[in-house]
Design a protein around this motif. Structure first.
Motif, PDB file in Angstrom:
ATOM      1  N   ALA A 173       0.813  -1.214   0.000  1.00 46.09           N
ATOM      2  CA  ALA A 173       0.000   0.000   0.000  1.00 46.09           C
ATOM      3  C   ALA A 173       0.846   1.264   0.000  1.00 46.09           C
ATOM      4  CB  ALA A 173      -0.926  -0.009   1.222  1.00 46.09           C
ATOM      5  N   LEU A 174       2.072   1.204   0.516  1.00 48.22           N
ATOM      6  CA  LEU A 174       2.940   2.380   0.595  1.00 48.22           C
ATOM      7  C   LEU A 174       4.010   2.399  -0.500  1.00 48.22           C
ATOM      8  CD1 LEU A 174       3.473   2.427   4.482  1.00 48.22           C
ATOM      9  CD2 LEU A 174       1.912   3.863   3.139  1.00 48.22           C
ATOM     10  N   ALA A 175       3.902   1.508  -1.464  1.00 50.17           N
ATOM     11  CA  ALA A 175       4.967   1.335  -2.455  1.00 50.17           C
ATOM     12  C   ALA A 175       5.248   2.596  -3.263  1.00 50.17           C
ATOM     13  CB  ALA A 175       4.627   0.184  -3.398  1.00 50.17           C
ATOM     14  N   ASP A 176       4.243   3.431  -3.497  1.00 52.77           N
ATOM     15  CA  ASP A 176       4.431   4.605  -4.350  1.00 52.77           C
ATOM     16  C   ASP A 176       4.668   5.887  -3.551  1.00 52.77           C
ATOM     17  OD1 ASP A 176       4.105   3.132  -6.710  1.00 52.77           O
ATOM     18  OD2 ASP A 176       1.914   3.248  -6.554  1.00 52.77           O
ATOM     19  N   ALA A 183       4.610   7.076  12.052  1.00 51.06           N
ATOM     20  CA  ALA A 183       3.208   6.909  12.439  1.00 51.06           C
ATOM     21  C   ALA A 183       2.379   6.286  11.326  1.00 51.06           C
ATOM     22  CB  ALA A 183       2.620   8.271  12.832  1.00 51.06           C
ATOM     23  N   ASP A 184       2.820   6.424  10.056  1.00 48.53           N
ATOM     24  CA  ASP A 184       2.080   5.838   8.940  1.00 48.53           C
ATOM     25  C   ASP A 184       2.213   4.321   8.890  1.00 48.53           C
ATOM     26  OD1 ASP A 184       1.351   8.393   8.091  1.00 48.53           O
ATOM     27  OD2 ASP A 184       3.140   8.593   6.826  1.00 48.53           O
ATOM     28  N   LEU A 185       3.155   3.779   9.684  1.00 56.32           N
ATOM     29  CA  LEU A 185       3.409   2.333   9.637  1.00 56.32           C
ATOM     30  C   LEU A 185       2.579   1.558  10.638  1.00 56.32           C
ATOM     31  CD1 LEU A 185       7.305   2.409   9.305  1.00 56.32           C
ATOM     32  CD2 LEU A 185       5.570   2.485   7.503  1.00 56.32           C
ATOM     33  N   VAL A 186       1.794   2.262  11.429  1.00 49.92           N
ATOM     34  CA  VAL A 186       0.913   1.582  12.387  1.00 49.92           C
ATOM     35  C   VAL A 186      -0.040   0.670  11.609  1.00 49.92           C
ATOM     36  CG1 VAL A 186      -0.877   1.920  14.132  1.00 49.92           C
ATOM     37  CG2 VAL A 186       1.112   3.453  14.048  1.00 49.92           C
ATOM     38  N   ARG A 187      -0.214  -0.537  12.101  1.00 42.33           N
ATOM     39  CA  ARG A 187      -1.068  -1.579  11.519  1.00 42.33           C
ATOM     40  C   ARG A 187      -0.454  -2.232  10.281  1.00 42.33           C
ATOM     41  NH1 ARG A 187      -4.514   2.364  13.080  1.00 42.33           N
ATOM     42  NH2 ARG A 187      -4.687   3.226  10.983  1.00 42.33           N
ATOM     43  N   HIS A 188       0.736  -1.818   9.869  1.00 42.03           N
ATOM     44  CA  HIS A 188       1.464  -2.529   8.817  1.00 42.03           C
ATOM     45  C   HIS A 188       2.438  -3.502   9.476  1.00 42.03           C
ATOM     46  CE1 HIS A 188       0.117  -0.253   5.277  1.00 42.03           C
ATOM     47  NE2 HIS A 188       0.142   0.826   6.056  1.00 42.03           N
ATOM     48  N   GLU A 210       7.864   0.426  20.433  1.00 44.45           N
ATOM     49  CA  GLU A 210       7.146   1.021  21.560  1.00 44.45           C
ATOM     50  C   GLU A 210       6.938   2.518  21.362  1.00 44.45           C
ATOM     51  OE1 GLU A 210       9.568  -0.040  24.845  1.00 44.45           O
ATOM     52  OE2 GLU A 210       8.873  -2.122  24.937  1.00 44.45           O
ATOM     53  N   ALA A 211       7.927   3.199  20.779  1.00 41.46           N
ATOM     54  CA  ALA A 211       7.836   4.645  20.601  1.00 41.46           C
ATOM     55  C   ALA A 211       6.756   5.028  19.603  1.00 41.46           C
ATOM     56  CB  ALA A 211       9.186   5.202  20.157  1.00 41.46           C
ATOM     57  N   PHE A 212       6.530   4.196  18.578  1.00 43.62           N
ATOM     58  CA  PHE A 212       5.589   4.559  17.513  1.00 43.62           C
ATOM     59  C   PHE A 212       4.440   3.564  17.365  1.00 43.62           C
ATOM     60  CE2 PHE A 212       9.701   6.459  16.400  1.00 43.62           C
ATOM     61  CZ  PHE A 212       9.334   7.791  16.292  1.00 43.62           C
ATOM     62  N   ASN A 213       4.315   2.670  18.354  1.00 42.67           N
ATOM     63  CA  ASN A 213       3.223   1.696  18.340  1.00 42.67           C
ATOM     64  C   ASN A 213       3.239   0.843  17.068  1.00 42.67           C
ATOM     65  OD1 ASN A 213       0.994   0.396  19.485  1.00 42.67           O
ATOM     66  ND2 ASN A 213      -0.464   1.761  18.443  1.00 42.67           N
ATOM     67  N   LEU A 214       4.422   0.368  16.701  1.00 41.57           N
ATOM     68  CA  LEU A 214       4.586  -0.412  15.475  1.00 41.57           C
ATOM     69  C   LEU A 214       4.539  -1.906  15.773  1.00 41.57           C
ATOM     70  CD1 LEU A 214       7.496   1.559  13.761  1.00 41.57           C
ATOM     71  CD2 LEU A 214       5.029   1.973  13.643  1.00 41.57           C
ATOM     72  N   ALA A 239       6.500  -5.744   4.978  1.00 43.66           N
ATOM     73  CA  ALA A 239       7.531  -4.711   4.838  1.00 43.66           C
ATOM     74  C   ALA A 239       8.672  -5.047   5.775  1.00 43.66           C
ATOM     75  CB  ALA A 239       6.965  -3.336   5.161  1.00 43.66           C
ATOM     76  N   THR A 240       9.828  -4.447   5.525  1.00 48.95           N
ATOM     77  CA  THR A 240      10.950  -4.566   6.445  1.00 48.95           C
ATOM     78  C   THR A 240      11.640  -3.212   6.536  1.00 48.95           C
ATOM     79  OG1 THR A 240      12.819  -5.976   7.100  1.00 48.95           O
ATOM     80  CG2 THR A 240      12.773  -5.238   4.820  1.00 48.95           C
TER      81      THR A 240
END
Length: 312
Positions: A173-176, A183-188, A210-214, A239-240
């Motif tokens: 979903a974030l490829a482009d 914060a955009d990586l939450v739930r990924h 822990e800092a970004f809820n990832l 993703a990695t």
């Protein structure tokens, strides 16, 4: 056996004169006589016979002389082997794909055949790597460690901050995206296989999550970087995270995307640790090279609060 006595014996045998040997060794004739006498007492034989012209070798002295010369030559070779700059500078880079290894490689390419040996200490954690530096197994290592884990006798300098990037396949979903926020990586799902408990990189990624809820995990077997690239290429959700200076290769058909992270930029802080008393000239050159060429990151960075500031 007294090495000075051996050197004195060889000098007298070469000059044929106690005084000439004393002049060569920059000691008194009395010191030469005492050393020869002590060596003869130790061996239980007479090595030199005094004559009106000076001294000559006894039969035992003639037998002993080539062995004495061989011992002194071996000692000289041993001393030369550990003189600063005589042996290779041995540097632990943790992993040959990541930024420190690439930085050391650029340093190597910038010099005319530097005396350098690059190694990895396997799965050794920061504490084990620091012990290896203290014990002389390696001259230096790149690690992330707290200030309170820097022991006496160790110089530690935070010298290479590596910005993290998201690595995804073309269907993600974030490829482009030109860049993303942590914060955009939450739930990924972020998969970093091979993270080992008790290592500094495990502590780093735990602090980051822990800092970004990832959701960062190392679940499942790690079949190597090539298998990871294959998995990313085939997945629309996986993703990695990789370092901006890390060197990963994949087939062109994989079409993987590196996406910078900003607001803030998480950086992995590599601290160069070495013995304070190290006099290897190449270590100084390496440190100067890294200071001059390390990529600059903006002030909007994130690092764990436990990371060493660095004590050069």
């Amino acid at each position: 056996m007294d090495v000075d006595a051996l050197r004195t014996f060889v000098a007298v045998a070469g000059t044929g004169q106690f005084q000439a040997a004393a002049d060569e060794l920059r000691v008194s004739q009395q010191a030469v006589s005492k050393r020869i006498a002590a060596l003869e007492r130790h061996l239980g034989v007479t090595l030199l016979v005094r004559t009106s012209r000076g001294s000559s070798l006894s039969l035992d002295g003639q037998v002993f002389l080539p062995h004495a010369r061989k011992v002194l030559a071996t000692l000289e070779q041993a001393e030369r082997s550990v003189r600063p700059g005589a042996r290779p500078l041995r540097v632990d880079v943790l992993n040959r794909r990541i930024a420190p290894a690439q930085a050391v490689y650029r340093f190597y390419r910038s010099r005319a055949e530097p005396n350098l040996d690059v190694v990895t200490l396997g799965d050794a954690n920061a504490g084990q790597a620091v012990r290896a530096v203290l014990e002389g197994t390696v001259d230096a290592s790149f690690r992330a460690l707290p200030d309170d884990e820097i022991p006496a006798g160790i110089s530690a300098e935070r010298i290479l901050d590596t910005p993290l990037e998201l690595l995804v396949g073309p269907a993600h979903a974030l490829a482009d995206a030109a860049w993303v926020r942590p914060a955009d990586l939450v739930r990924h799902r972020i998969w970093i296989p091979g993270i080992r408990q008790g290592t500094e990189w495990e502590a780093y990624y735990r602090a980051l999550s822990e800092a970004f809820n990832l959701s960062i995990d190392a679940l499942g077997p790690h079949f190597g970087d090539e298998a990871l690239m294959d998995a990313l290429a085939d997945s629309g959700s996986l993703a990695t995270l990789v370092g901006a200076g890390d060197r990963y290769l994949w087939p062109e058909s994989h079409d993987l995307r590196r996406i910078p992270l900003h607001e803030p930029t998480p950086v992995y802080p590599h601290v160069l640790v070495a013995r304070r008393e190290s006099r290897h000239p190449l270590l100084r050159e390496l440190r100067d090279h890294l200071r001059a060429t390390a990529p600059r990151t903006d002030g909007d960075m994130w690092v764990p609060d436990w990371i060493a500031i660095g004590l050069p």
